[in-house]
Design a protein around this motif. Structure first.
Motif, short mmCIF file in Angstrom:
data_model
loop_
_atom_site.label_atom_id
_atom_site.label_comp_id
_atom_site.label_asym_id
_atom_site.label_seq_id
_atom_site.Cartn_x
_atom_site.Cartn_y
_atom_site.Cartn_z
N GLY A 167 0.81 -1.22 0.00
CA GLY A 167 0.00 0.00 0.00
C GLY A 167 0.84 1.26 0.00
O GLY A 167 0.52 2.23 -0.70
N MET A 168 1.91 1.26 0.78
CA MET A 168 2.78 2.44 0.82
C MET A 168 3.46 2.67 -0.53
O MET A 168 3.60 3.81 -1.00
CB MET A 168 3.83 2.28 1.92
N ALA A 169 3.87 1.57 -1.18
CA ALA A 169 4.47 1.69 -2.51
C ALA A 169 3.45 2.23 -3.52
O ALA A 169 3.78 3.07 -4.37
CB ALA A 169 4.99 0.33 -2.97
N PHE A 170 2.22 1.78 -3.40
CA PHE A 170 1.15 2.27 -4.28
C PHE A 170 0.95 3.78 -4.10
O PHE A 170 0.83 4.52 -5.09
CB PHE A 170 -0.15 1.52 -3.95
N GLU A 171 0.94 4.24 -2.87
CA GLU A 171 0.72 5.67 -2.63
C GLU A 171 1.87 6.52 -3.13
O GLU A 171 1.67 7.65 -3.56
CB GLU A 171 0.47 5.91 -1.13
N ARG A 172 3.08 5.96 -3.09
CA ARG A 172 4.22 6.70 -3.63
C ARG A 172 4.12 6.83 -5.15
O ARG A 172 4.43 7.88 -5.71
CB ARG A 172 5.54 6.01 -3.25
N GLU A 173 3.69 5.75 -5.81
CA GLU A 173 3.67 5.74 -7.27
C GLU A 173 2.38 6.26 -7.87
O GLU A 173 2.37 6.77 -9.00
CB GLU A 173 3.94 4.32 -7.77
N ARG A 174 1.26 6.13 -7.15
CA ARG A 174 -0.03 6.57 -7.67
C ARG A 174 -0.76 7.45 -6.64
O ARG A 174 -1.87 7.12 -6.21
CB ARG A 174 -0.90 5.36 -8.04
N PRO A 175 -0.18 8.55 -6.23
CA PRO A 175 -0.80 9.38 -5.19
C PRO A 175 -2.18 9.91 -5.59
O PRO A 175 -3.02 10.17 -4.73
CB PRO A 175 0.20 10.52 -4.99
N GLU A 176 -2.41 10.06 -6.89
CA GLU A 176 -3.70 10.59 -7.34
C GLU A 176 -4.84 9.61 -7.13
O GLU A 176 -6.02 9.99 -7.19
CB GLU A 176 -3.62 10.95 -8.83
N ALA A 177 -4.51 8.34 -6.86
CA ALA A 177 -5.54 7.31 -6.70
C ALA A 177 -6.03 7.18 -5.27
O ALA A 177 -6.92 6.37 -4.99
CB ALA A 177 -5.00 5.96 -7.18
N VAL A 178 -5.45 7.98 -4.36
CA VAL A 178 -5.80 7.88 -2.95
C VAL A 178 -6.17 9.26 -2.41
O VAL A 178 -5.42 10.22 -2.57
CB VAL A 178 -4.63 7.31 -2.11
N THR A 179 -7.34 9.34 -1.79
CA THR A 179 -7.76 10.57 -1.12
C THR A 179 -7.68 10.35 0.38
O THR A 179 -8.24 9.38 0.90
CB THR A 179 -9.21 10.94 -1.49
N ARG A 180 -6.96 11.23 1.06
CA ARG A 180 -6.87 11.15 2.52
C ARG A 180 -7.83 12.15 3.14
O ARG A 180 -7.92 13.29 2.70
CB ARG A 180 -5.44 11.42 2.99
#
Length: 281
Positions: A228-241
């Protein structure tokens, strides 16, 4: 954490309307399809508790959308695999002989939390027929997604997860992390090298209770947080915090996460295979 601790840690009053406002701020709209994982204690003390939380979800997406949650009953399984807690070996066969058959209405949810238990009680909720790894759903797609759930396909293409893929599904992690993200099991199924072991469950077969054995995938959710952390680094636009109540929340594009997860797990399994080969040489 008991209820008094939750009250003392809640800074402001939270109601169903509060949750609805926060869902709207998170981009959840009428007609959305969402799969939800919730730690209600992290949300804070809510007037009406889990009922208020569930009603806020349903009122937000409406019957034009779909709300899905995992509803696993993982103890309907072969007791030889049980670890939390293990049981004496001499109990194994008596358990196989006496464990009640899976019933989508009666069978409990094990370790899923208060919010899924509440949604399960809703008269319009539909539960999939898998004895150990079921899902529950309410709304537009519930009947279609939940009607079939092959015994040997807990989280694969024929499972509710496989049916959700491609439907612009949103994952809500409300006070939970990627270790709770059931959608990533679909990535495990899609990645090459999936291994299985022999499991079993109590089922109704032709109206008669039977113990049925099947091949179950060997899953490794311990790797989901770094994935999940790798995903957020590479695809930050796909996650809303955002925040739901007091809970740190992520809203995630399911398809993008599953696709990334499949690639990540494929590379991890290849690396693991190389390491194992080196150890045997």
């Amino acid at each position: 954490m008991n209820e008094l601790d939750v009250v003392l840690r809640t800074g402001e009053f939270i109601s169903k309307e509060t949750i609805k406002e926060h869902l709207a701020d998170a981009g959840i709209r009428k007609g959305d399809r969402i799969i939800v994982h919730t730690s209600l204690k992290k949300v804070g003390w809510v007037s009406g508790g889990e009922q208020a939380f569930v009603e806020a979800l349903l009122k937000t997406v409406t019957a034009d959308g779909t709300v899905v949650m995992p509803s696993q009953s993982s103890d309907n399984s072969d007791p030889r695999h049980w670890m939390m807690p293990p049981v004496p070996e001499e109990w194994h066969e008596p358990i196989r002989l006496t464990l009640p058959a899976y019933d989508p209405r009666l069978t409990h949810l094990r370790g899923m939390g208060k919010v899924p238990e509440c949604l399960h009680r809703h008269p319009e909720t539909i539960r999939s027929p898998h004895p150990a790894h079921s899902f529950i759903a309410w709304g537009r797609d519930a009947a279609e997604w939940m009607k079939d759930h092959p015994l040997e396909d807990s989280f694969g293409e024929g499972s509710p997860l496989g049916k959700m893929y491609g439907s612009r599904m949103k994952i809500l992690l409300v006070g939970t992390g990627y270790d709770s993200c059931t959608a990533l099991h679909l990535s495990e199924y899609r990645a090459p090298g999936l291994e299985t072991y022999r499991d079993g469950a109590a089922l109704l077969v032709g109206g008669e209770r039977k113990w049925v054995e099947y091949d179950m995938a060997d899953l490794e959710s311990d790797d989901f947080p770094p994935l999940g952390m790798a995903f957020e680094r590479e695809r930050p636009e796909a996650v809303t915090r955002c925040k739901i109540g007091q809970a740190d929340t992520r809203v995630i594009d399911m398809d993008l996460l599953v696709d990334f997860g499949t690639e990540w797990i494929t590379k991890w399994r290849e690396k693991k295979k190389v390491v194992q080969t080196e150890k045997t040489e």
